[in-house]
Design a protein around this motif. Structure first.
Motif, PDB file in Angstrom:
ATOM      1  N   ASP A   3     -10.649  -6.678  44.990  1.00 25.36           N
ATOM      2  CA  ASP A   3      -9.333  -6.035  45.006  1.00 25.36           C
ATOM      3  C   ASP A   3      -8.985  -5.405  43.670  1.00 25.36           C
ATOM      4  OD1 ASP A   3      -9.204  -7.076  47.553  1.00 25.36           O
ATOM      5  OD2 ASP A   3      -7.813  -8.695  47.017  1.00 25.36           O
ATOM      6  N   LYS A   4      -9.617  -5.908  42.603  1.00 30.43           N
ATOM      7  CA  LYS A   4      -9.380  -5.433  41.236  1.00 30.43           C
ATOM      8  C   LYS A   4      -7.898  -5.505  40.858  1.00 30.43           C
ATOM      9  CE  LYS A   4     -13.521  -2.599  41.074  1.00 30.43           C
ATOM     10  NZ  LYS A   4     -14.362  -3.650  40.681  1.00 30.43           N
ATOM     11  N   ASP A   5      -7.246  -6.589  41.274  1.00 25.32           N
ATOM     12  CA  ASP A   5      -5.849  -6.775  40.872  1.00 25.32           C
ATOM     13  C   ASP A   5      -5.786  -7.831  39.765  1.00 25.32           C
ATOM     14  OD1 ASP A   5      -5.767  -9.365  42.007  1.00 25.32           O
ATOM     15  OD2 ASP A   5      -5.006  -8.623  43.917  1.00 25.32           O
ATOM     16  N   SER A   6      -4.611  -8.165  39.325  1.00 24.57           N
ATOM     17  CA  SER A   6      -4.450  -9.040  38.153  1.00 24.57           C
ATOM     18  C   SER A   6      -4.175 -10.501  38.516  1.00 24.57           C
ATOM     19  CB  SER A   6      -3.332  -8.497  37.273  1.00 24.57           C
ATOM     20  OG  SER A   6      -2.132  -8.465  38.006  1.00 24.57           O
ATOM     21  N   THR A   7      -4.491 -10.900  39.730  1.00 25.20           N
ATOM     22  CA  THR A   7      -4.239 -12.279  40.138  1.00 25.20           C
ATOM     23  C   THR A   7      -4.893 -13.272  39.183  1.00 25.20           C
ATOM     24  OG1 THR A   7      -4.057 -11.614  42.442  1.00 25.20           O
ATOM     25  CG2 THR A   7      -4.512 -13.932  42.027  1.00 25.20           C
ATOM     26  N   TYR A  12       2.517 -16.448  34.437  1.00 21.11           N
ATOM     27  CA  TYR A  12       2.587 -17.886  34.238  1.00 21.11           C
ATOM     28  C   TYR A  12       2.762 -18.176  32.755  1.00 21.11           C
ATOM     29  CZ  TYR A  12       0.900 -18.263  38.985  1.00 21.11           C
ATOM     30  OH  TYR A  12       0.777 -18.158  40.347  1.00 21.11           O
ATOM     31  N   GLY A  13       3.573 -19.188  32.450  1.00 19.50           N
ATOM     32  CA  GLY A  13       3.745 -19.615  31.072  1.00 19.50           C
ATOM     33  C   GLY A  13       2.554 -20.423  30.596  1.00 19.50           C
ATOM     34  N   LEU A  14       2.502 -20.636  29.292  1.00 13.55           N
ATOM     35  CA  LEU A  14       1.359 -21.329  28.705  1.00 13.55           C
ATOM     36  C   LEU A  14       1.233 -22.779  29.188  1.00 13.55           C
ATOM     37  CD1 LEU A  14       1.415 -19.973  25.046  1.00 13.55           C
ATOM     38  CD2 LEU A  14      -0.109 -19.335  26.919  1.00 13.55           C
ATOM     39  N   ILE A  15       2.336 -23.446  29.460  1.00 15.91           N
ATOM     40  CA  ILE A  15       2.239 -24.824  29.948  1.00 15.91           C
ATOM     41  C   ILE A  15       1.632 -24.852  31.344  1.00 15.91           C
ATOM     42  CG2 ILE A  15       3.597 -26.836  30.676  1.00 15.91           C
ATOM     43  CD1 ILE A  15       5.342 -26.359  28.212  1.00 15.91           C
ATOM     44  N   HIS A  16       2.065 -23.949  32.214  1.00 10.29           N
ATOM     45  CA  HIS A  16       1.510 -23.884  33.577  1.00 10.29           C
ATOM     46  C   HIS A  16       0.020 -23.544  33.521  1.00 10.29           C
ATOM     47  CE1 HIS A  16       2.389 -23.420  37.953  1.00 10.29           C
ATOM     48  NE2 HIS A  16       1.205 -22.842  37.895  1.00 10.29           N
ATOM     49  N   ILE A  17      -0.335 -22.578  32.687  1.00 10.01           N
ATOM     50  CA  ILE A  17      -1.747 -22.185  32.550  1.00 10.01           C
ATOM     51  C   ILE A  17      -2.573 -23.353  32.019  1.00 10.01           C
ATOM     52  CG2 ILE A  17      -3.352 -20.701  31.265  1.00 10.01           C
ATOM     53  CD1 ILE A  17      -1.157 -18.511  31.378  1.00 10.01           C
ATOM     54  N   LEU A  57      -5.152 -16.521  33.333  1.00 12.69           N
ATOM     55  CA  LEU A  57      -5.996 -16.629  32.151  1.00 12.69           C
ATOM     56  C   LEU A  57      -5.237 -16.413  30.849  1.00 12.69           C
ATOM     57  CD1 LEU A  57      -9.205 -14.813  33.406  1.00 12.69           C
ATOM     58  CD2 LEU A  57      -8.906 -17.254  32.986  1.00 12.69           C
ATOM     59  N   SER A  58      -4.175 -15.636  30.884  1.00 13.81           N
ATOM     60  CA  SER A  58      -3.435 -15.389  29.648  1.00 13.81           C
ATOM     61  C   SER A  58      -1.995 -15.024  29.948  1.00 13.81           C
ATOM     62  CB  SER A  58      -4.097 -14.270  28.842  1.00 13.81           C
ATOM     63  OG  SER A  58      -3.974 -13.044  29.526  1.00 13.81           O
ATOM     64  N   TYR A  59      -1.148 -15.273  28.967  1.00 15.39           N
ATOM     65  CA  TYR A  59       0.274 -14.975  29.083  1.00 15.39           C
ATOM     66  C   TYR A  59       0.530 -13.577  28.545  1.00 15.39           C
ATOM     67  CZ  TYR A  59       5.227 -15.005  28.150  1.00 15.39           C
ATOM     68  OH  TYR A  59       6.556 -14.678  28.126  1.00 15.39           O
TER      69      TYR A  59
END
Length: 190
Positions: free
Chosen positions: A169-173, A9-14, A178-180
């Motif tokens: 699940d220990k995935d990066s969802t 996700y881009g910073l605007i979406h985040i 949280l960060s770009y």
């Protein structure tokens, strides 16, 4: 960096995600608190004014977020996500968008029920529209409360889903919101 990529996700979406999330939680808490105020409280008039003004800004931010989402690349789900998880996520996200808009409409209907405009921070006013609904303030108020509780329930489920992905699940969802990351790693994201 500002726009989404297929992996992040881009910073605007985040920023919009977290701004709207915090504002929704704050509005819910403010709504609960202000319904307990009596006529003689010093906040009896100012708390609803603040609630309405922030509510209009949240609806505006949600509409902008929806438009931003339409004109940005779609972040692809991780390969480890199951079909049922993807369907639940899509349904929950769609309902959250709809409930924020429904809260805005019902809040507007409460405020303008007697023909008065909706003031936003004394910056400008949204004119009242006559919907011709008998007992509009009460009907809209009942729906506003139902929509608010429904949205908070969905936010809770959304949070539980994010924590499940992160802790079980220990995935990066969750990390993707949280960060770009400019350069994604092949396979599952860090």
């Amino acid at each position: 960096m500002w726009r989404n990529t297929p992996n992040y996700y881009g910073l605007i979406h985040i920023g919009l995600h977290w701004l709207i999330a915090l504002a929704v939680l704050g509005l819910f808490a403010l709504g609960l608190w202000m319904t307990q105020l009596d006529y003689y409280s010093p906040y009896y008039r100012s708390a609803p004014d603040l609630h309405r003004s922030i509510g209009v800004l949240v609806v505006t931010a949600m509409l902008f977020r929806f438009a931003w989402k339409l004109f940005n690349p779609t972040v692809q789900p991780l390969q480890t996500h199951r079909i049922w998880e993807l369907w639940l996520a899509h349904i929950a996200h769609a309902l959250m968008y709809l409930l924020v808009i429904a809260l805005g409409v019902s809040g507007y209907m409460i405020t303008t029920a007697h023909g008065q405009p909706l003031m936003i921070f004394d910056w400008f006013a949204l004119p009242a529209i006559n919907f011709g609904i008998e007992y509009q303030e009460e009907v809209a108020g009942d729906w506003h409360e139902r929509f608010a509780w429904g949205l908070i329930a969905l936010v809770g489920l959304h949070l539980l889903g994010a924590l499940k992905h992160h802790l079980i699940d220990k995935d990066s969802t969750l990390k993707r919101m949280l960060s770009y990351k400019k350069n994604p790693v092949k396979g599952d994201l860090p």
